[in-house]
Design a protein around this motif. Sequence first.
Motif, PDB file in Angstrom:
ATOM      1  N   SER A 172       0.830  -1.212   0.000  1.00 44.00           N
ATOM      2  CA  SER A 172       0.000   0.000   0.000  1.00 44.00           C
ATOM      3  C   SER A 172       0.858   1.253   0.000  1.00 44.00           C
ATOM      4  N   ASP A 173       0.511   2.197  -0.880  1.00 47.30           N
ATOM      5  CA  ASP A 173       1.264   3.444  -0.979  1.00 47.30           C
ATOM      6  C   ASP A 173       1.162   4.258   0.306  1.00 47.30           C
ATOM      7  N   ARG A 174       2.162   5.076   0.521  1.00 45.01           N
ATOM      8  CA  ARG A 174       2.195   5.925   1.714  1.00 45.01           C
ATOM      9  C   ARG A 174       1.122   7.002   1.659  1.00 45.01           C
ATOM     10  N   ALA A 175       0.727   7.458   2.835  1.00 42.25           N
ATOM     11  CA  ALA A 175      -0.216   8.574   2.978  1.00 42.25           C
ATOM     12  C   ALA A 175       0.234   9.370   4.191  1.00 42.25           C
ATOM     13  N   PRO A 176       1.200  10.266   4.010  1.00 44.81           N
ATOM     14  CA  PRO A 176       1.756  11.015   5.150  1.00 44.81           C
ATOM     15  C   PRO A 176       0.670  11.733   5.945  1.00 44.81           C
ATOM     16  N   GLY A 177       0.778  11.649   7.263  1.00 44.48           N
ATOM     17  CA  GLY A 177      -0.167  12.333   8.129  1.00 44.48           C
ATOM     18  C   GLY A 177      -1.524  11.670   8.233  1.00 44.48           C
ATOM     19  N   ARG A 178      -1.645  10.442   7.750  1.00 46.16           N
ATOM     20  CA  ARG A 178      -2.951   9.772   7.762  1.00 46.16           C
ATOM     21  C   ARG A 178      -3.476   9.578   9.185  1.00 46.16           C
ATOM     22  N   THR A 179      -4.786   9.436   9.289  1.00 45.09           N
ATOM     23  CA  THR A 179      -5.470   9.261  10.562  1.00 45.09           C
ATOM     24  C   THR A 179      -6.344   8.012  10.506  1.00 45.09           C
ATOM     25  N   LEU A 180      -6.929   7.659  11.637  1.00 47.49           N
ATOM     26  CA  LEU A 180      -7.888   6.545  11.648  1.00 47.49           C
ATOM     27  C   LEU A 180      -9.111   6.870  10.791  1.00 47.49           C
ATOM     28  N   THR A 181      -9.499   8.126  10.767  1.00 48.96           N
ATOM     29  CA  THR A 181     -10.621   8.545   9.920  1.00 48.96           C
ATOM     30  C   THR A 181     -10.271   8.390   8.450  1.00 48.96           C
ATOM     31  N   ASP A 182      -9.029   8.730   8.082  1.00 51.45           N
ATOM     32  CA  ASP A 182      -8.589   8.541   6.698  1.00 51.45           C
ATOM     33  C   ASP A 182      -8.627   7.065   6.313  1.00 51.45           C
ATOM     34  N   TRP A 183      -8.249   6.193   7.250  1.00 49.31           N
ATOM     35  CA  TRP A 183      -8.294   4.758   6.986  1.00 49.31           C
ATOM     36  C   TRP A 183      -9.722   4.325   6.655  1.00 49.31           C
ATOM     37  N   ALA A 184     -10.677   4.812   7.419  1.00 55.01           N
ATOM     38  CA  ALA A 184     -12.070   4.461   7.147  1.00 55.01           C
ATOM     39  C   ALA A 184     -12.491   4.946   5.761  1.00 55.01           C
ATOM     40  N   THR A 185     -12.027   6.128   5.366  1.00 55.55           N
ATOM     41  CA  THR A 185     -12.351   6.637   4.031  1.00 55.55           C
ATOM     42  C   THR A 185     -11.733   5.764   2.947  1.00 55.55           C
ATOM     43  N   ASP A 186     -10.487   5.347   3.155  1.00 50.86           N
ATOM     44  CA  ASP A 186      -9.835   4.449   2.193  1.00 50.86           C
ATOM     45  C   ASP A 186     -10.626   3.154   2.036  1.00 50.86           C
ATOM     46  N   ILE A 187     -11.038   2.585   3.142  1.00 53.15           N
ATOM     47  CA  ILE A 187     -11.762   1.316   3.089  1.00 53.15           C
ATOM     48  C   ILE A 187     -13.154   1.492   2.493  1.00 53.15           C
ATOM     49  N   GLN A 188     -13.748   2.650   2.693  1.00 54.78           N
ATOM     50  CA  GLN A 188     -15.034   2.920   2.038  1.00 54.78           C
ATOM     51  C   GLN A 188     -14.885   2.825   0.524  1.00 54.78           C
ATOM     52  N   HIS A 189     -13.835   3.439  -0.011  1.00 59.38           N
ATOM     53  CA  HIS A 189     -13.589   3.356  -1.451  1.00 59.38           C
ATOM     54  C   HIS A 189     -13.267   1.923  -1.865  1.00 59.38           C
ATOM     55  N   PHE A 190     -12.480   1.230  -1.046  1.00 61.69           N
ATOM     56  CA  PHE A 190     -12.096  -0.152  -1.329  1.00 61.69           C
ATOM     57  C   PHE A 190     -13.329  -1.049  -1.406  1.00 61.69           C
ATOM     58  N   VAL A 191     -14.207  -0.901  -0.440  1.00 64.55           N
ATOM     59  CA  VAL A 191     -15.425  -1.721  -0.405  1.00 64.55           C
ATOM     60  C   VAL A 191     -16.305  -1.439  -1.617  1.00 64.55           C
ATOM     61  N   GLN A 192     -16.440  -0.163  -1.967  1.00 59.86           N
ATOM     62  CA  GLN A 192     -17.270   0.193  -3.117  1.00 59.86           C
ATOM     63  C   GLN A 192     -16.661  -0.325  -4.419  1.00 59.86           C
ATOM     64  N   GLN A 193     -15.353  -0.154  -4.567  1.00 60.20           N
ATOM     65  CA  GLN A 193     -14.684  -0.568  -5.797  1.00 60.20           C
ATOM     66  C   GLN A 193     -14.772  -2.066  -6.015  1.00 60.20           C
TER      67      GLN A 193
END
Length: 291
Positions: free
Chosen positions: A72-93
């Motif tokens: 998985s590519d880096r995401a500097p400064g990421r948060t737990l909320t950002d993780w949830a957003t990433d997984i939202q896109h992952f689940v939809q895709q």
Amino acid sequence: MDYGVAEPERLGEARLPDGRLLGWAEWGPVDGIPVLVCPGAATSRWLGFGGGLVDAAAIRLISVDRPGLGASDRAPGRTLTDWATDIQHFVQQRALRDPLAVGFSQGAPFALALAASGLVKAVAVVSGSDELAHPRFADVLAPQVRDMVDAVAADPDAAMASFAGFGSADALWELVVTTGSEADRAVYTDAVFRHAFRRAMDEAFSQGPAGYARDTVLAMARWPFDPAGIAVPVDLWYGEQDTSPVHSPDLGASLARMIPMATRHLLPAAAGSLLWTHTEAVLRTLLSRVP
């Protein structure tokens, strides 16, 4: 002994809207019930669990590397909320319908972040890290953990640099086998399990230690969500022989009181490795939470 670790059946990468890639691995039937795995600290998608159980239970087990770890590519400064957003896109895709989640060790807050965002229907937290920076743990943390929590609160960037300086597959492996209980060492040093675990750690650090360091900062900081707002079933699994200082100091007792639909399972003979020693109970209970 067979602890249910096996080579992934499918490997891939999903591209997010901002162009980053999330690496993933799968086990079980492609039309099975999707169960998202949030791995423990310093590991990657390569370390699964369940062996033949996932096929028998028609589970599509999907482990996703967090940003900066593994594929998985880096995401500097990421948060737990950002993780949830990433997984939202992952689940939809990937068209994953009504997924469930498992969070092991340091993966627990990441799995709970998915629950707090309404992305999963139920969660199993296994030997999970708790909200260590919460005031309820102010006087009970091990000294070295207290120092880490204080360092993150004082200067997250400096703390992350410190964690990166320590982080490596070899250093973390040594920590696992020297601080774990006798029951855990029996699992982790099993020849087959050790090979799978070390491979997952080596891939986790393939981009360097930054991903591990960011995960550790998030694990030692306050959570950006209120556990009381989690509106799905959460099973908290802990073993009384678990000696890890970075798991829940009270083995999930106070967290169970905070989450409205939580059930705590405290196993007297189990240790921190119970994801692999009590897999059937964890998965069977998780599946029972969904009508």
